[in-house]
Design a protein around this motif. Structure first.
Motif, PDB file in Angstrom:
ATOM      1  N   MET A 143      64.760  34.700   6.230  1.00 21.95           N
ATOM      2  CA  MET A 143      64.980  34.113   4.907  1.00 21.95           C
ATOM      3  C   MET A 143      64.497  32.673   4.859  1.00 21.95           C
ATOM      4  O   MET A 143      63.926  32.219   3.861  1.00 21.95           O
ATOM      5  N   HIS A 144      64.715  31.920   5.967  1.00 22.87           N
ATOM      6  CA  HIS A 144      64.248  30.539   6.010  1.00 22.87           C
ATOM      7  C   HIS A 144      62.737  30.477   5.835  1.00 22.87           C
ATOM      8  O   HIS A 144      62.205  29.634   5.105  1.00 22.87           O
ATOM      9  N   LYS A 145      62.021  31.396   6.505  1.00 23.08           N
ATOM     10  CA  LYS A 145      60.561  31.418   6.406  1.00 23.08           C
ATOM     11  C   LYS A 145      60.109  31.788   5.003  1.00 23.08           C
ATOM     12  O   LYS A 145      59.143  31.224   4.472  1.00 23.08           O
ATOM     13  N   GLY A 148      60.383  28.883   2.758  1.00 25.07           N
ATOM     14  CA  GLY A 148      59.643  27.712   3.223  1.00 25.07           C
ATOM     15  C   GLY A 148      60.503  26.620   3.819  1.00 25.07           C
ATOM     16  O   GLY A 148      60.090  25.458   3.881  1.00 25.07           O
ATOM     17  N   LEU A 149      61.716  26.977   4.258  1.00 23.07           N
ATOM     18  CA  LEU A 149      62.621  25.986   4.843  1.00 23.07           C
ATOM     19  C   LEU A 149      62.283  25.779   6.314  1.00 23.07           C
ATOM     20  O   LEU A 149      62.343  26.710   7.116  1.00 23.07           O
ATOM     21  N   LYS A 150      61.883  24.568   6.669  1.00 18.68           N
ATOM     22  CA  LYS A 150      61.491  24.273   8.042  1.00 18.68           C
ATOM     23  C   LYS A 150      62.594  23.585   8.837  1.00 18.68           C
ATOM     24  O   LYS A 150      62.722  23.788  10.038  1.00 18.68           O
TER      25      LYS A 150
END
Length: 208
Positions: A143-145, A148-150
């Protein structure tokens, strides 16, 4: 670093606090035999000891804290000092100081809330450094990917009262990730960057 802590039976908070104390002491350029006194606040998550027990997913600030002072001289090693700071913390916790010390810390917090005009230059320091007893354990997810959450980190602060530097540590995907918060303009960004770089050097050299 985690292996070094486990082999000595101490928590990561002890190593982080020790690295901060060594970095702060060395920044003063004092003779090795001159002692300096520093205070460490260690925050403890009380959710597991509440009735009913709360999980880490229950939102809110459920931490208590202990306050310990340490006399530091030049030339101390990370692991020697880490064991000393961690043992002082665990002894305080056994004696329930994480409840009695909170009264003093809360008193300072209340004074600041009652006086919102308190300027940063007059900030009241609870300690040199604050650390958490246990790091947050986190893993990247699909879900982070997708969104776009780095990178992300959660922290909290109160204007006018607190440590010179607060360490919010996370073990993310097996690696140590820290957010360092400090009061500005009481301390400059350049001053704190130098301190943090020295802390990193102490941790890396001792960890290897």
């Amino acid at each position: 670093m985690s292996h070094g802590c486990k082999s000595r039976g101490i928590g990561l908070c002890g190593a982080l606090a020790a690295a901060g104390l060594i970095a702060a002491r060395s920044s003063k350029g004092l003779p090795n035999d001159q002692w300096e006194k520093y205070a460490v606040v260690t925050l403890i998550d009380c959710r597991p000891i509440l009735d009913p027990v709360l999980s880490s997913n229950d939102l809110g600030f459920y931490h208590s804290a202990t306050l310990n002072t340490h006399d530091i001289k030049g030339g101390e090693t990370l692991w020697e000092l880490a064991m000393r700071t961690y043992n002082a913390f665990t002894n305080s916790k056994k004696n329930n100081k994480h409840f009695s010390d909170m009264a003093d810390i809360n008193f300072l917090m209340c004074k600041v809330i009652d006086n919102p005009g308190l300027t940063p230059s007059l900030s009241m320091k609870t300690s040199f450094i604050s650390v958490f007893e246990d790091p947050v354990i986190n893993h990247s997810s699909e879900m982070h990917k997708e969104i776009g959450l780095k990178d992300y980190m959660g922290c909290a602060s109160v204007h006018g009262v607190g440590p010179s530097i607060a360490i919010f540590d996370t073990i993310r995907d097996g690696a140590l990730d820290c957010m360092c918060v400090y009061p500005s303009p009481l301390h400059s960004r350049e001053q704190m960057e130098e301190l943090v770089e020295d802390m990193k050097r102490v941790l890396v050299e001792s960890g290897s």
